[in-house]
Write a protein that holds these residues in place. Structure first.
Motif, mmCIF file in Angstrom:
data_model
loop_
_atom_site.group_PDB
_atom_site.id
_atom_site.type_symbol
_atom_site.label_atom_id
_atom_site.label_comp_id
_atom_site.label_asym_id
_atom_site.label_seq_id
_atom_site.Cartn_x
_atom_site.Cartn_y
_atom_site.Cartn_z
ATOM 1 N N ILE A 39 2.302 -12.123 2.927
ATOM 2 C CA ILE A 39 3.048 -11.083 3.630
ATOM 3 C C ILE A 39 4.046 -11.744 4.577
ATOM 4 O O ILE A 39 4.869 -11.109 5.192
ATOM 5 N N PHE A 230 10.106 -8.529 2.921
ATOM 6 C CA PHE A 230 9.172 -7.469 2.506
ATOM 7 C C PHE A 230 9.650 -6.808 1.212
ATOM 8 O O PHE A 230 8.856 -6.503 0.329
ATOM 9 N N TYR A 340 15.168 0.610 1.110
ATOM 10 C CA TYR A 340 13.812 0.828 1.612
ATOM 11 C C TYR A 340 13.138 1.988 0.883
ATOM 12 O O TYR A 340 11.965 1.926 0.521
ATOM 13 N N ILE A 344 9.727 2.041 -1.700
ATOM 14 C CA ILE A 344 8.575 2.941 -1.707
ATOM 15 C C ILE A 344 8.427 3.601 -3.074
ATOM 16 O O ILE A 344 7.330 3.680 -3.629
ATOM 17 N N LEU A 347 6.920 1.259 -5.522
ATOM 18 C CA LEU A 347 5.483 1.030 -5.341
ATOM 19 C C LEU A 347 4.662 2.220 -5.808
ATOM 20 O O LEU A 347 3.568 2.054 -6.344
ATOM 21 N N THR A 348 5.171 3.426 -5.589
ATOM 22 C CA THR A 348 4.398 4.588 -5.997
ATOM 23 C C THR A 348 4.455 4.773 -7.507
ATOM 24 O O THR A 348 3.550 5.353 -8.089
ATOM 25 N N ALA B 148 -0.092 3.007 -3.891
ATOM 26 C CA ALA B 148 0.982 2.172 -3.348
ATOM 27 C C ALA B 148 0.473 1.414 -2.123
ATOM 28 O O ALA B 148 -0.076 2.012 -1.206
ATOM 29 N N VAL B 151 0.666 -1.723 3.179
ATOM 30 C CA VAL B 151 1.325 -2.736 4.014
ATOM 31 C C VAL B 151 2.828 -2.641 3.822
ATOM 32 O O VAL B 151 3.602 -2.558 4.779
ATOM 33 N N ILE B 152 3.244 -2.635 2.580
ATOM 34 C CA ILE B 152 4.683 -2.622 2.314
ATOM 35 C C ILE B 152 5.285 -1.250 2.605
ATOM 36 O O ILE B 152 6.347 -1.148 3.214
ATOM 37 N N THR B 153 4.596 -0.170 2.206
ATOM 38 C CA THR B 153 5.210 1.143 2.451
ATOM 39 C C THR B 153 5.346 1.415 3.944
ATOM 40 O O THR B 153 6.342 2.001 4.374
ATOM 41 N N ILE B 155 5.825 -0.785 6.278
ATOM 42 C CA ILE B 155 6.955 -1.589 6.774
ATOM 43 C C ILE B 155 8.264 -0.893 6.405
ATOM 44 O O ILE B 155 9.198 -0.808 7.208
ATOM 45 N N MET B 156 8.308 -0.359 5.198
ATOM 46 C CA MET B 156 9.527 0.337 4.768
ATOM 47 C C MET B 156 9.768 1.590 5.604
ATOM 48 O O MET B 156 10.897 1.880 5.988
ATOM 49 N N THR B 157 8.696 2.340 5.904
ATOM 50 C CA THR B 157 8.906 3.543 6.718
ATOM 51 C C THR B 157 9.419 3.158 8.105
ATOM 52 O O THR B 157 10.161 3.918 8.719
#
Lengths: 367, 393, 520
Positions: A39, A230, A340, A344, A347-348, B148, B151-153, B155-157
């Motif tokens: 990370i 990230f 960004y 998301i 990932l979903t 999902a 950790v990454i989501t 950070i994105m939010t």
């Protein structure tokens, strides 16, 4: 309004923007394939960017700066590996340690060593125009008129693919990340492999961070990585821990970022361009995905999704080209959101846990 | 040899455990300070002077202490937010963003609505809680629904909300901008929504008489008290309620939780919503008590730094409060330190990073100080997962 | 016998782990071309000894001689180089890699210079070598298949090939039959015999007495980390070996009275369920369990038992069919509801499902009931009631723990399982008890205790559904036996007078139409 030149410029920019993200994703691939969750790519890149700036100023040589940045990246990743392996720290926390320390150290050092002295950068690396290839219509300006690290990025993608899937080194790295005990029983040193792989990844993250200084900006700015480390992780996941997959995903992000940049310039009708270009992007991405799905005989669901993306893209592109939208200005902050939000969505959209190395995040120890 | 242990020896056991729990964090802090002393020395300043400045700025006099308490408050909220999330196995890196959402919603309610005093304040804080909670629930829901990685989501939010807020308060047409000023900031909230300063002279119940603190009136706000109440609530929530049992079970083993009849997906979303709400309250308090308007650059970094607060506090509300005091003191003292010795306040971030590192890597600390007691394995969701070579059959 | 004939000799080996003397002064030898069985209970020190011989552990004391030469084994590489190969109980294969890749892993044999780690892999040559070895030893396997797609029996052959490919002369087989049907086990024994005829030597680790008598040339028995005896199959009996193994006379059979079946408690019709990958692995299962009887489901692991149990307990959504518990349709019910009606479940995987390891014994003892009175009221849990419950159950079920505040992770496997059994049986309204592999990996004392408790529950009128891969356990406990194969119940017979051989054949899919066999 949306002429060929604009389009070529956009795609060329997409490759530039995709470079640090792809490199970051390769970092992730090296460490995660060996079983270490990383990370801390963001922080690694930040430290590398800072180091490459200082070194390039001191040495008055951008190449030496790049080298310095890479070494710094390697060292930071070594810290991650030591925390994760030697001291058995939860790897998410270890990554956050890297990120926090990177912000602290670079901010502090910027105040102490840069702000006060007012040193300036020494510019960026010149473009390498590849003879003959650069003259190919359309493709030439998109692909073959870049600064060196863009080519290095392509080279590293190919090299990583070869190393991971066609050499004993890669076979062992993957075994260590999937089933460390199995690797141990055939005499493969699990933890040394993990150290090596994580540090190699760190060197590449160092290149990604240095890119921002020696190729993109020419100087160091606080927090200049702005989440690329990230996003790189999401790209790695989207690319299913494969170098070429990561490259394709990174290009998608690069395209989105480039689009944001171009639209901020405000020289075109925002909405129309957005619809048209997003459509084209979806068409392209969907088609590529569908072809690879068929080649790799993926499950039907994946093919259908890819097909639907492609068709939606086609419709959007046609609409964007034919209709005339009223000129509206989208707030540029929203365009900045694009990568960004995309992350998301990516990932979903992934199938649960697909392709992740099985032993990721699990410390292995002998008794 | 079935034994049930007497309450007294249970107490002894707990005491020893508590001592062990406190020892490592303290040594971690000491070690961090030693390392940082080196960093300061490297930059040419005198570390001892630096630390003296840090101490004076944090505890030197009444004002300093009050300042420390004020700086501590947001760390408590954020640390509690992370405690809930980590205990529930959710790596909520989005506390930073949820904190902002709390701030911006509370600000909006504060200047856009006209309500009677107290009610206005309560509505504004609740608004912040709900806003932060919803913003936190999104990554929770995405994880529960699609798997999902949070950790990454999260950070994105964070990045997303930062940009949305930049737009909201942008002087160029931002809907929440302050038309009177060409700066990226919102209008001021109405005084009815202010979180008031504590008037110690008026606190005079039969059982507590704080009039001796009258001179401190106006230096502390009620948000700090609210933070302490929240710490108690979080403790009760996690260890004394059914929901808390479920959150902790899901945090350690979602599979066992499912087996035990817990609705794992719903618990994940609830955990994130509660965590976000706690952060949201923290954000609301900062605006309503201190600045009374919102601007970028305010309150940056609490979300990330509080990962260290939560870990240092052992993911326990009491520990979080203590850890928050430490971080608040460093924030409060850093300005004096910078003025006196020229050591930039950014050194505090380095200390915080190091503290997180040494707390998480308690083995380092154990090695340095030769502590023999074996650490408990995997007792919280943020402990490392270890597989040993001889683990099989 | 002459020293040269010894493939391996272990002298006075001792190995300590924190708090445990795993191997105490062990002497053991292996002749060339022999099958030497190492018999012992779980925890007797067999696996530790083998890990020492394989270089995974360093002994604290003692010496090892291979082919007459004293050796020090620093890691598995040393052992492999000296011709030792090991087939682990849990296969050491990487599921996402092909057979070829698994065989070549760590033994890629590219060039020898320092860059060999980055030289191209020669998959074709290794695949050829695999085919050669397979032909030579009658080990059918497709080199290009992915390991995750292979049945366990084939995976085991891959493990053997992997060892042979590294030039193994001494093979260690650790509990190799645990995952096999009796028929597959027989096939394995044929392979073992043919290997010894070609000069290989085999150490065969097991706790199954019948197998030892069937295949071994010599037997050494371990108990509590020590060698307690040795024997030759023709001169010993199951009973003698068993008492050597356990240290006292053991009841090989569970004492129980005639079952008194009552009303139907659980009624399952045409149940269909899928595994995580979406394959249909429970394909139309029907049965019923009555109050006061034990229905045993026999079958080799991986024939849909896990998915069936998960569907019955609400952990997995049934794709088709009906499940009725005490007259209520629970096909689509949540786990909590099914528990509340009166179903108790001792799960297959105690670490994954049965326990929250870092939680205290007390908390684990209310994992299925923390949400109801007396353990909680309104929103709050009642610590006092939880502790009182723990004090009582720890006593009643003989859970050996330093205190009820001890984390479950620090209990032994047997006591962890007793904790689960205590919790499930103490549930106020138990009418149905589903027990899946209840005694896997436990010591004999715990096994006896748990068996007794299961029978006791039956005698109290609980309907018991017992799933086990151990045919002996099923035959000892069940009143009726259902055999599960390839997602179906292929036969249901009364336990009284059931024929072991026929059950074994059924478990292996014999007597089943060829249509079903396509899954194999």
């Amino acid at each position: 309004m949306m002429d060929e030149k604009f389009f070529i410029g956009l795609l060329a920019l997409a490759f530039v923007k995709a470079t640090p993200i792809t490199l970051g994703a390769l970092t992730g691939i090296y460490s995660e394939r060996s079983g270490i969750i990383n990370i801390g790519i963001e922080g690694t890149m930040l430290v590398a960017a800072f180091t490459s700036f200082i070194v390039s100023v001191v040495s008055q040589n951008l190449w030496v700066g790049l080298l310095g940045g890479m070494l710094a990246g390697g060292l930071v990743s070594l810290l991650l590996a030591v925390l994760s392996i030697r001291y058995k720290v939860n790897q998410i926390i270890a990554g956050m340690v890297i990120n926090l320390l990177a912000i602290g150290v670079t901010n502090y050092a910027t105040r102490v060593y840069i702000d006060t002295s007012g040193i300036a950068g020494i510019g960026v690396l010149p473009k390498w125009r590849i003879p003959l290839l650069m003259d190919i219509p359309i493709l030439g300006p998109i692909l073959f008129q870049h600064q060196p690290l863009v080519y290095f990025m392509f080279g590293l993608v190919v090299l990583t693919h070869y190393v991971m899937f066609y050499t004993p080194w890669g076979l062992r790295t993957r075994a260590v990340g999937e089933h460390p005990r199995a690797a141990d029983t055939v005499g493969i040193p699990v933890n040394p492999m993990r150290y090596a792989s994580t540090v190699i990844g760190g060197l590449i993250a160092g290149m990604a961070g240095s890119f921002l200084v020696v190729e993109a900006v020419g100087s160091f700015q606080k927090m200049m990585t702005t989440g690329r480390g990230f996003i790189a992780l999401a790209v790695m996941i989207f690319g299913r821990w494969n170098p070429f997959g990561a490259l394709v995903a990174a290009l998608l992000f690069g395209f989105a970022e480039a689009l944001g940049v171009r639209l901020q310039l405000g020289d075109i009708n925002n909405i129309q361009a957005l619809v048209y270009l997003t459509g084209l992007g979806m068409l392209l991405g969907g088609t590529i995905q569908m072809i690879t799905d068929f080649v790799k005989k993926k499950e039907t669901r994946s093919k259908i999704i890819a097909g639907m993306v492609a068709i939606t893209g086609l419709i959007a592109a046609i609409l964007g080209q034919t209709l005339t939208f009223p000129p509206t200005v989208i707030p540029f902050q929203f365009l900045g959101i694009l990568p960004y939000v995309l992350t998301i969505l990516v990932l979903t959209g992934m199938v649960r846990g697909a392709a992740a190395p099985a032993a990721e995040g699990v410390v292995y120890e002998k008794q | 040899m079935t034994t049930s242990v007497s309450p007294l020896s249970r107490l002894g056991h707990n005491l020893r455990q508590t001592l062990g729990n406190i020892l490592i964090p303290i040594l971690a802090i000491l070690t961090s300070l030693v390392v940082v002393a080196g960093v300061i020395a490297l930059s040419g300043a005198n570390p001892l002077e630096g630390f003296m400045g840090l101490w004076d700025g944090a505890f030197g006099d009444g004002d300093a202490v009050a300042n420390t308490i004020i700086k501590t408050t947001p760390y408590i909220f954020a640390g509690l937010a992370l405690t809930i999330a980590f205990r529930g196995g959710m790596f909520n890196i989005g506390v930073e963003g949820q904190f902002f959402v709390g701030s911006i919603i509370a600000t909006l309610i504060g200047y856009a609505l006209r309500l009677p005093p107290v009610i206005h304040l309560i509505v504004a804080i609740l608004g912040g809680a709900i806003g932060g909670g919803l913003w936190g629930a999104i990554p929770g829901w995405l994880k529960a629904r699609t798997g999902a990685n949070e950790v990454i989501t999260t950070i994105m939010t964070n990045y997303i909300i930062l940009r949305i807020i930049n737009w909201l308060i942008s002087p160029n047409g931002g809907p929440m901008r302050n038309p009177a000023r060409p700066l990226p900031q919102t209008p001021e909230v109405y005084p009815t929504a202010y979180l008031p300063w504590i008037d110690f002279s008026k606190i005079n119940f039969p059982w507590v008489n704080l009039s001796w603190l009258a001179s401190a009136t106006g230096s502390l706000h009620w948000g700090s008290i609210l933070a302490l109440i929240m710490a108690v609530i979080v403790f009760v929530l996690l260890w004394r309620t059914i929901l808390g049992f479920e959150i902790r079970t899901v945090g350690i083993s979602p599979t066992a939780a499912r087996y035990a009849g817990v609705n794992v997906e719903r618990t994940m979303v609830t955990t994130m919503a509660l965590s976000g709400a706690m952060a949201g309250i923290g954000g609301a308090v900062q605006v309503l008590a201190l600045t009374h308007y919102f601007s970028t650059g305010f309150n940056v970094g609490y979300g990330f730094d509080s990962i260290a607060v939560a870990m240092l506090g052992g993911l326990h509300p009491a520990g979080v409060v203590l850890a928050a005091v430490l971080f608040g003191a460093m924030d409060a003292g850093a300005t004096i330190m910078q003025m006196r010795t020229g050591v930039p306040i950014d050194i505090v971030t380095i200390i915080q990073g190091l503290v997180l590192m040494f707390v998480a890597a308690d083995l380092i600390v154990r090695q340095i100080y030769r502590i023999r007691v074996k650490p408990a394995d995997g007792t919280t969701p943020v402990s490392a997962t270890v597989q040993t070579a001889g683990e099989s059959g | 016998m002459a020293e040269q004939q010894l493939a391996l000799r272990v002298e006075d080996v001792t190995k300590r782990f924190p708090g445990v003397l795993a191997n105490n002064d062990i002497n053991f030898d292996l002749e060339k071309g022999e099958i030497h069985a190492l018999l012992g209970e779980n925890g007797a020190g067999k696996t530790t000894l083998m890990n020492i011989i394989y270089g995974l552990y360093k002994p604290d004391d003692g010496k090892i001689t291979i082919n007459g030469e004293e050796v020090v084994l620093h890691d598995p590489n040393d052992a492999i180089r000296r011709g030792i190969g090991m087939v682990h109980q849990h296969f050491m294969l990487v599921p996402v890699m092909t057979v070829t890749e698994n065989v070549m892993l760590g033994n890629e044999k590219t060039t020898t210079n320092f860059l060999h780690m980055l030289a191209p892999l020669d998959r074709k040559r290794i695949a050829r070598e695999i085919t050669q070895l397979a032909d030579q030893h009658n080990l059918k396997v497709d080199p290009s298949a992915y390991v995750r797609d292979l049945p366990v029996g084939t995976q085991q052959r891959v493990e053997i090939i992997k060892a042979l490919h590294r030039g193994a002369e001494i093979l260690i087989l650790d509990e190799p039959t645990a995952v096999l049907t009796p028929q597959e086990a027989d096939e394995l024994f044929d392979i073992m015999r043919s290997l010894t005829q070609k000069g290989k030597s085999i150490i065969f680790i097991t706790h199954k007495l019948k197998e030892v008598l069937a295949i071994a040339d010599r037997i050494t028995v371990l108990r509590g980390g020590q060698v307690v005896g040795s024997a030759i199959p023709s001169e010993t009996s199951e009973h003698e070996l068993a008492s050597m193994m356990v240290g006292r006379d053991v009841l090989l059979e569970v004492e129980k009275s005639e079952a008194m079946p009552g009303d139907v408690v659980l009624d399952v019709t045409d149940l269909i369920a899928e595994d995580d990958l979406g394959h249909q692995v429970v394909r139309g299962v029907s049965f019923e369990v009555r109050a006061g009887e034990i229905l045993g489901v026999a079958g080799v692991q991986g024939n849909g038992q896990r998915e069936m149990v998960e569907a019955l307990t609400g952990l997995r959504r049934a794709v088709g069919g009906h499940i009725t518990l005490l007259g209520e349709n629970i096909t689509r019910s949540q786990p909590r509801h099914i528990t509340d009606i009166g179903s108790a479940h001792v799960p297959e995987d105690r670490h994954k499902h049965g326990l929250v390891l870092p939680f205290t014994v007390a908390d684990n003892l209310v994992l299925n009931a923390y949400h109801v009175e007396p353990f909680s009221k309104q929103f709050f849990v009642n610590r006092a009631a939880i502790d009182a419950n723990a004090d009582r159950l720890v006593q009643e079920f003989d859970v050996r723990t330093p205190s009820i505040e001890t984390p479950a992770s620090s209990l032994s496997g047997g006591n962890q399982q007793k904790t689960i059994v205590a919790r499930e049986l103490s549930h106020a309204t138990v009418k149905l008890l589903i027990v899946n592999q209840p005694t896997r990996g436990l010591d004999v004392g715990s096994i006896e205790f748990i068996h007794k408790r299961i029978v006791q529950a039956r005698d109290n009128g609980v309907a018991v559904l017992l799933i086990s891969a151990e045919l002996d356990e099923i035959m000892g406990l069940a009143d009726r036996i259902a055999v599960m194969y390839s997602g179906r119940i292929v036969a249901t017979v009364p336990a009284e007078g059931a024929d072991r051989n026929r059950l074994g054949l059924l478990m292996a899919g014999a007597e089943v139409s060829s249509e079903i066999n396509t899954l194999m």
